[in-house]
Write a protein that holds these residues in place. Sequence first.
Motif, mmCIF file in Angstrom:
data_model
loop_
_atom_site.group_PDB
_atom_site.id
_atom_site.type_symbol
_atom_site.label_atom_id
_atom_site.label_comp_id
_atom_site.label_asym_id
_atom_site.label_seq_id
_atom_site.Cartn_x
_atom_site.Cartn_y
_atom_site.Cartn_z
ATOM 1 N N GLY A 1 -2.395 3.917 -12.922
ATOM 2 C CA GLY A 1 -1.817 2.585 -13.124
ATOM 3 C C GLY A 1 -0.674 2.245 -12.189
ATOM 4 O O GLY A 1 0.163 1.391 -12.509
ATOM 5 N N CYS A 2 -0.589 2.908 -11.030
ATOM 6 C CA CYS A 2 0.517 2.634 -10.087
ATOM 7 C C CYS A 2 0.340 1.250 -9.450
ATOM 8 O O CYS A 2 -0.772 0.897 -9.040
ATOM 9 C CB CYS A 2 0.538 3.676 -8.969
ATOM 10 N N ALA A 3 1.442 0.534 -9.318
ATOM 11 C CA ALA A 3 1.403 -0.773 -8.650
ATOM 12 C C ALA A 3 1.116 -0.576 -7.163
ATOM 13 O O ALA A 3 1.387 0.488 -6.599
ATOM 14 C CB ALA A 3 2.734 -1.488 -8.842
ATOM 15 N N GLU A 4 0.559 -1.609 -6.542
ATOM 16 C CA GLU A 4 0.220 -1.533 -5.111
ATOM 17 C C GLU A 4 0.983 -2.587 -4.332
ATOM 18 O O GLU A 4 1.457 -3.565 -4.890
ATOM 19 C CB GLU A 4 -1.295 -1.751 -4.937
ATOM 20 N N VAL A 5 1.056 -2.362 -3.045
ATOM 21 C CA VAL A 5 1.692 -3.333 -2.166
ATOM 22 C C VAL A 5 0.690 -3.677 -1.071
ATOM 23 O O VAL A 5 -0.121 -2.833 -0.678
ATOM 24 C CB VAL A 5 3.015 -2.747 -1.596
ATOM 25 N N GLN A 6 0.732 -4.916 -0.621
ATOM 26 C CA GLN A 6 -0.224 -5.351 0.395
ATOM 27 C C GLN A 6 0.519 -5.635 1.697
ATOM 28 O O GLN A 6 1.189 -6.661 1.819
ATOM 29 C CB GLN A 6 -0.922 -6.628 -0.095
ATOM 30 N N PRO A 7 0.444 -4.722 2.668
ATOM 31 C CA PRO A 7 1.128 -5.018 3.936
ATOM 32 C C PRO A 7 0.563 -6.286 4.563
ATOM 33 O O PRO A 7 -0.652 -6.499 4.533
ATOM 34 C CB PRO A 7 0.816 -3.795 4.801
ATOM 35 N N ALA A 8 1.452 -7.112 5.106
ATOM 36 C CA ALA A 8 1.014 -8.404 5.634
ATOM 37 C C ALA A 8 0.029 -8.250 6.782
ATOM 38 O O ALA A 8 -0.854 -9.068 6.971
ATOM 39 C CB ALA A 8 2.228 -9.202 6.085
ATOM 40 N N SER A 9 0.181 -7.180 7.567
ATOM 41 C CA SER A 9 -0.619 -7.070 8.778
ATOM 42 C C SER A 9 -1.934 -6.332 8.567
ATOM 43 O O SER A 9 -2.706 -6.167 9.499
ATOM 44 C CB SER A 9 0.195 -6.327 9.835
ATOM 45 N N ARG A 10 -2.193 -5.832 7.361
ATOM 46 C CA ARG A 10 -3.376 -4.993 7.147
ATOM 47 C C ARG A 10 -4.215 -5.527 5.994
ATOM 48 O O ARG A 10 -3.675 -6.057 5.038
ATOM 49 C CB ARG A 10 -2.948 -3.557 6.817
ATOM 50 N N PRO A 11 -5.518 -5.343 6.043
ATOM 51 C CA PRO A 11 -6.355 -5.846 4.964
ATOM 52 C C PRO A 11 -6.471 -4.872 3.808
ATOM 53 O O PRO A 11 -7.294 -5.051 2.933
ATOM 54 C CB PRO A 11 -7.707 -6.017 5.661
ATOM 55 N N VAL A 12 -5.667 -3.810 3.814
ATOM 56 C CA VAL A 12 -5.807 -2.780 2.786
ATOM 57 C C VAL A 12 -4.486 -2.546 2.071
ATOM 58 O O VAL A 12 -3.435 -2.459 2.697
ATOM 59 C CB VAL A 12 -6.289 -1.451 3.416
ATOM 60 N N PRO A 13 -4.513 -2.446 0.727
ATOM 61 C CA PRO A 13 -3.275 -2.190 0.004
ATOM 62 C C PRO A 13 -2.857 -0.721 0.085
ATOM 63 O O PRO A 13 -3.643 0.131 0.496
ATOM 64 C CB PRO A 13 -3.614 -2.566 -1.439
ATOM 65 N N ALA A 14 -1.606 -0.449 -0.322
ATOM 66 C CA ALA A 14 -1.076 0.919 -0.364
ATOM 67 C C ALA A 14 -0.308 1.059 -1.673
ATOM 68 O O ALA A 14 -0.056 0.071 -2.363
ATOM 69 C CB ALA A 14 -0.150 1.142 0.831
ATOM 70 N N VAL A 15 0.059 2.303 -2.019
ATOM 71 C CA VAL A 15 0.838 2.511 -3.243
ATOM 72 C C VAL A 15 2.256 1.966 -3.033
ATOM 73 O O VAL A 15 2.877 2.242 -2.006
ATOM 74 C CB VAL A 15 0.953 4.021 -3.577
#
Length: 453
Positions: free
Chosen positions: A270-284
């Motif tokens: 259930g960890c929240a994710e962040v979406q880098p503006a320059s990439r189409p893929v989220p990260a933790v």
Amino acid sequence: MVGAGPAGLAAALAAGDLGCEVTLIDAGHGPGGQMYHPGMLFPGRGRAHRPAEHLPPGLARIRQLRQVRHLAATSVGRAVRDQDGVVTLWVGGTEGGAETTVEVRAVVLATGAAELVWPFPGWDLPGVTTAGAAQALLKSQRVTVGRRVLVAGSGPVLLPVAASLAEAGVRVVAVLEATPAPPAGGLAAYPGQRPETGGYAAALARHGVPVRTGYAVVACQGTERVERAVIAQLNQDWRPRPGSRRPETVDAVHVSFGFSPALELPRALGCAEVQPASRPVPAVACDADLATSVPGVFAAGAVTGAGGADVAELQGYLAGTSTARYLSRLPPDAYTERTRPLRARLENARRLAADLDEVCSLRPGWLEWPDSGTIICRCEQTRWSEIGAAVEGGARDVRAVQAVTRCGLGDCRACVCGPALQYALSAAAGMVPGSARPASAGQGGRHPLRWTA
Ligand SMILES: Cc1cc2nc3c(=O)[nH]c(=O)nc-3n(C[C@H](O)[C@H](O)[C@H](O)COP(=O)(O)OP(=O)(O)OC[C@H]3O[C@@H](n4cnc5c(N)ncnc54)[C@H](O)[C@@H]3O)c2cc1C
């Protein structure tokens, strides 16, 4: 710790040094992850290093630390955190055996990333693989996919892969870096790679392998397997230049466009994710101490979207130290003191990684590479034209497109096609991939997707 790449190893060392009992779990047969894979070939340094010689000295200390129990060839399939804060990991041998559980009070997720690839006609032919897959086969099995190959895509991973293949006797026709501007400055600055860059370049020169910037493999052709690659020269945003396409005879093509964080376990917890503006893929998503949104769950390395082995390792030391503090092994003052120099080094390494990300940023012209019949989702056999039809029918988010096309709903759960789908949708809506911001002129603006051939 889940993951024994540079991030997981460093986290295990930091927590172990502070008196925590550490279980280090990794699907691989030895410690090292992608960067320090056991048995890796380093151009110019001879072949077949034993695993113990393979880790840098700082990380190799893991073998001496009594507090660390290493479960190799063991995969974590599921993870749950209960109301008392106990995290249960379901683990099983990667070569079979019964599943069992490991219970811990805190966990560092250092599960790394999968390779990012964009679809093009023929990318699903036998003989077309990711660059990392070619490297992993060579490192682990001494197997090469082809005898006459192209290594193509974008980012610093292309050089070590091509160099290793050339050293192993493969005829590497060329390395094709899609970004037109010579990325030499960026590559030289690649964290963790700088000492090796010269070695890779020298190995490629020795074997007569040209490195061409502003070129890409935009199609592969063949019947039983790839027989020809179509190479095109690209403009600044990776659109193929008219009239520049030409065929090249090959029996394998290895592509890579960067990395996509491995989010299965963070999502399970259930960890929240962040979406880098320059990439189409989220990260933790993590705070400054590398704590995720779930108490007792920390993350480090490529799973946080970090670039390069240096950043991964430094994050690992910080996450391991934060874990020790969480487990009351370190008072707050000592924590601040201990992590201060680490944060400064991390900031520096992060800046270098960000520079490289800028140089090798993903550009929207790849959307012109697929044709209407190109399979975008290999699990569900969804074609590019079906995505186009869904968008034209009004679908504007991933779920809406999936409901119509099943793209990304197969066994790999969008691990391969998800980034391409997200990118394509953002571009169709005139957004920066992965964010709600409109694309600026520099990023190509609204992209007229060519859904039909
Ligand atoms: C071919 C290739 C070459 C590269 N070359 C360079 C380079 O020259 N310089 C550089 O800086 N970076 C390079 N990279 C990128 C490099 O992988 C990362 O910078 C670095 O390895 C990230 O470290 P990490 O610890 O976050 O993840 P990784 O090194 O990827 O380690 C993650 C580990 O987690 C394990 N794992 C994942 N999920 C599970 C699970 N569910 N259960 C058990 N174990 C699990 C994996 O087996 C893996 O060992 C390269 C990557 C590739 C693929």
